[in-house]
Enzyme design. Structure first.
Site, PDB file in Angstrom:
ATOM      1  N   SER A 225       0.939  -1.309   0.125  1.00 38.25           N
ATOM      2  CA  SER A 225      -0.024   0.005  -0.010  1.00 38.25           C
ATOM      3  C   SER A 225       0.800   1.283   0.082  1.00 38.25           C
ATOM      4  CB  SER A 225      -0.955   0.215   1.159  1.00 38.25           C
ATOM      5  OG  SER A 225      -1.887   0.978   1.029  1.00 38.25           O
ATOM      6  N   GLU A 362      -8.837  -4.222  -5.655  1.00 39.80           N
ATOM      7  CA  GLU A 362      -8.047  -3.152  -4.760  1.00 39.80           C
ATOM      8  C   GLU A 362      -9.095  -2.229  -4.253  1.00 39.80           C
ATOM      9  OE1 GLU A 362      -5.348  -2.980  -3.514  1.00 39.80           O
ATOM     10  OE2 GLU A 362      -4.035  -4.487  -4.518  1.00 39.80           O
TER      11      GLU A 362
END
Length: 589
Positions: A225, A362
């Site tokens: 991330s 995602e």
């Protein structure tokens, strides 16, 4: 007695896999529970985890506390004092962020080292450096226990050392404005302070990891991330010159263009800076200071944090325009000289081996359920994605984007993902999940968000990494994580952002999955270890994972007990447009 036997067996394995016969003959193993390493900054005392046969050195300072006059400045290396004793038996304080579950402090710049027990300074083991995620708003090394990773590396006969580094977050690490940009030229402040923290952490490894048994020439940077975005930014920093700080990178759901990258004098950045300053009484320097920056430097840390949170809440509509909050890197002339897509197109990316991949879905955890109709959906996306609303091309770019991501639930995210005996897969592809059932745009938004933030940027990195100007020896691999653990997530999440982290770290007290598929965990973890050790994820277990090239576009799909090869060409027209020069100029990617 049994733990001691296991300890010495693991010690023997590590010795056998060391680099020279000489080191094997001179190597000794100790079962001491207080491993100690002498550094120029002092003697560091850690402890041994007898269950995993891993030595832990936690909370080692690598920089002076960034407080007082050092707030908003580049980190300063810690003082050297060979007579000092550093008790490194617990994680250091967490950098200021929302929430109360951590010991928060501005004095938070610490590094942690996990190594196989008994390793000595002659081993020169490869090093995996972890950079945590959290949208540059939150995160802490204390939530990532790497004993499983190091222990598995020993079992695989390819021992590695794992390190992790704390860095400043939100306004403390990423406050930007034209005033700060000007101050950075004299050294009185810096843009992207959190990235400079990471960079100094890498320099600390170069100077000290040898004393822990690591090889400073064999460092792989790794993040997920915002941590992957960070690692990828270091690929671009200094024009793509990594300065010998690392030799490879693993980017797990994050790339340089995973979010809007704008200049510090952008109107929205200036608006945020003025808003924060007003909330703490520092606009125009307040009553006692000559400048706004000087005033902000003297605000009590909790007050500054609360103002940051308040500003974020005020910026929300149906979802926060996350890239415009005071938590994201900006163009600064070092980490970014331009938009990342343009930098990569010019070849400004480090020439190192790379693994880069994403989760299937995602976008689901970032997309609000309240996209009740097309108008709300379009406003939501435009609010957070369009960096330059006055751009004459903005309207056309948005129209083309919406055309490529139509209101058809079957094309939305969670994407089609058949269930197996160990994976929950997806549900009815026409299910909109949220009300009203006939017009809700959640799945449309999740598909667009995931491609805009993650999939498109990953493909930009892949294209740049295999550019003909790079050395042929520097290879890249890509993957898609499609596993959805049974009984863990909501149907609307699918194989969501971050769900792959446990497949590297394994089940720990800090994070776990009751549906973890052990064979997939082992496959992925050993691939990461293999890459760290050999610059090739297939060496240890001979995994069928071809090197990526633009012709085959081969990628591996990690899912349950069925790891397969697929082609990285899904939604190709739509994703290609998002990162095209026309669209990326509007979206500042």
């Amino acid at each position: 007695m049994r733990s001691g036997i296991l300890f010495n067996l693991n010690c023997l394995v590590a010795a056998i896999t060391s680099v020279t016969a000489a080191s094997l003959s001179t190597r000794t193993c100790s079962v001491s529970t207080t491993p100690s390493v002498k550094l120029s900054q002092g003697t560091v005392n850690g402890f041994s985890d007898q269950n995993s046969n891993v030595d832990l050195f936690l909370g080692i300072p690598y920089a002076k506390p960034p407080v007082g006059d050092l707030r908003f400045k580049k980190p300063v290396p810690v003082d050297q004092d060979a007579n000092k004793v550093i008790e490194a038996t617990s994680f250091g304080a967490t950098c200021y962020q929302g929430g109360s579950r951590f010991n928060l402090s501005e004095d938070c710049l610490f590094v942690n080292v996990f190594r196989p027990s008994g390793v000595d300074a002659n081993q020169k083991l490869p090093v995996l450096l972890w950079i945590y995620g959290g949208a540059f708003l939150s995160g802490s090394t204390s939530t990532y226990n790497a004993t499983n990773i190091v222990a598995e590396s020993v079992r695989a006969g390819n021992p590695i050392i794992f390190a992790s580094v704390n860095y400043r977050l939100n306004a403390f690490g990423f406050l930007a404005s034209e005033e700060i940009a000007k101050a950075s030229k004299t050294g009185d402040a810096t843009l992207n302070a959190g990235l400079w923290d990471q960079r100094l952490g890498m320099r600390w490894l170069q100077e000290n990891i040898r004393d822990f048994g690591g090889d400073p020439k064999k460092v792989t940077i790794y993040g997920e991330s915002a941590g992957a975005i960070s690692a990828s930014i270091h690929l671009l920093a200094n024009g793509g010159n990594q300065e010998g700080l690392f030799r490879a990178a693993i980017l797990q759901s994050g790339s340089p263009a995973s979010g809007t990258i704008i200049k510090p004098d952008h109107p929205q950045v200036e608006k945020n800076y003025a808003g924060l300053s007003a909330l703490v009484g520092c606009q125009d320097g307040g009553h006692n200071y000559s400048s706004t920056l000087e005033c902000l430097r003297n605000v009590e840390a909790p007050k500054l944090l609360n103002a940051t949170s308040t500003l974020g809440a005020q910026s929300m509509t149906v979802a926060p325009p996350v890239n415009y909050l005071i938590n994201f890197p900006v163009i600064d002339g070092y980490f970014f000289t331009d938009r990342p897509t343009k930098m990569i197109a010019k070849g400004e990316i480090a020439d190192v081996p790379i693994i880069t991949g994403d989760c299937l879905d995602e976008g689901t955890n970032f997309t609000p359920s309240g996209l009740v109709n097309e108008t709300v959906f379009k406003t939501w996306f435009e609010d957070f994605a369009v960096a330059y609303p006055n751009d004459t091309n903005a309207k056309a770019v948005l129209e083309k984007t919406f055309e490529l991501y139509p209101d058809e639930p079957a094309q939305g995210s969670p994407f089609n993902n058949p269930a197996t005996n160990v994976s929950a897969g997806s549900v009815d592809p026409n299910n909109r999940f949220y009300q009203p059932a006939s017009t809700n745009q959640f799945k449309r938004g999740a598909a667009l968000w995931g491609d805009y933030i993650f999939q498109g940027s990953r493909r930009v990195v892949l294209k740049g990494a295999i550019h003909k100007g790079r050395k042929s020896s520097k290879k890249v691999w890509t993957y898609l994580f499609s596993q959805r653990d049974i009984g863990v997530s909501r149907d609307a999440q699918g194989a969501y952002h971050g769900s792959d982290v446990v497949y590297i770290f394994g089940n720990t007290p800090q994070r776990n999955s009751t549906g973890l598929v052990d064979s997939l965990h082992k496959t992925m973890l050993r691939s990461w270890i293999s890459f760290t050790h050999h610059l090739d994820p297939t060496k240890i277990d001979q995994l069928n994972w071809p090197v990526y090239d633009q012709k085959s576009k081969a990628m591996i799909q990690f899912k349950g007990e069925n790891v397969t090869l697929i082609k990285d060409d899904y939604r190709e027209e739509a994703i290609s447009y998002l990162v095209s020069e026309e669209a990326s100029a509007v979206y500042a990617l």
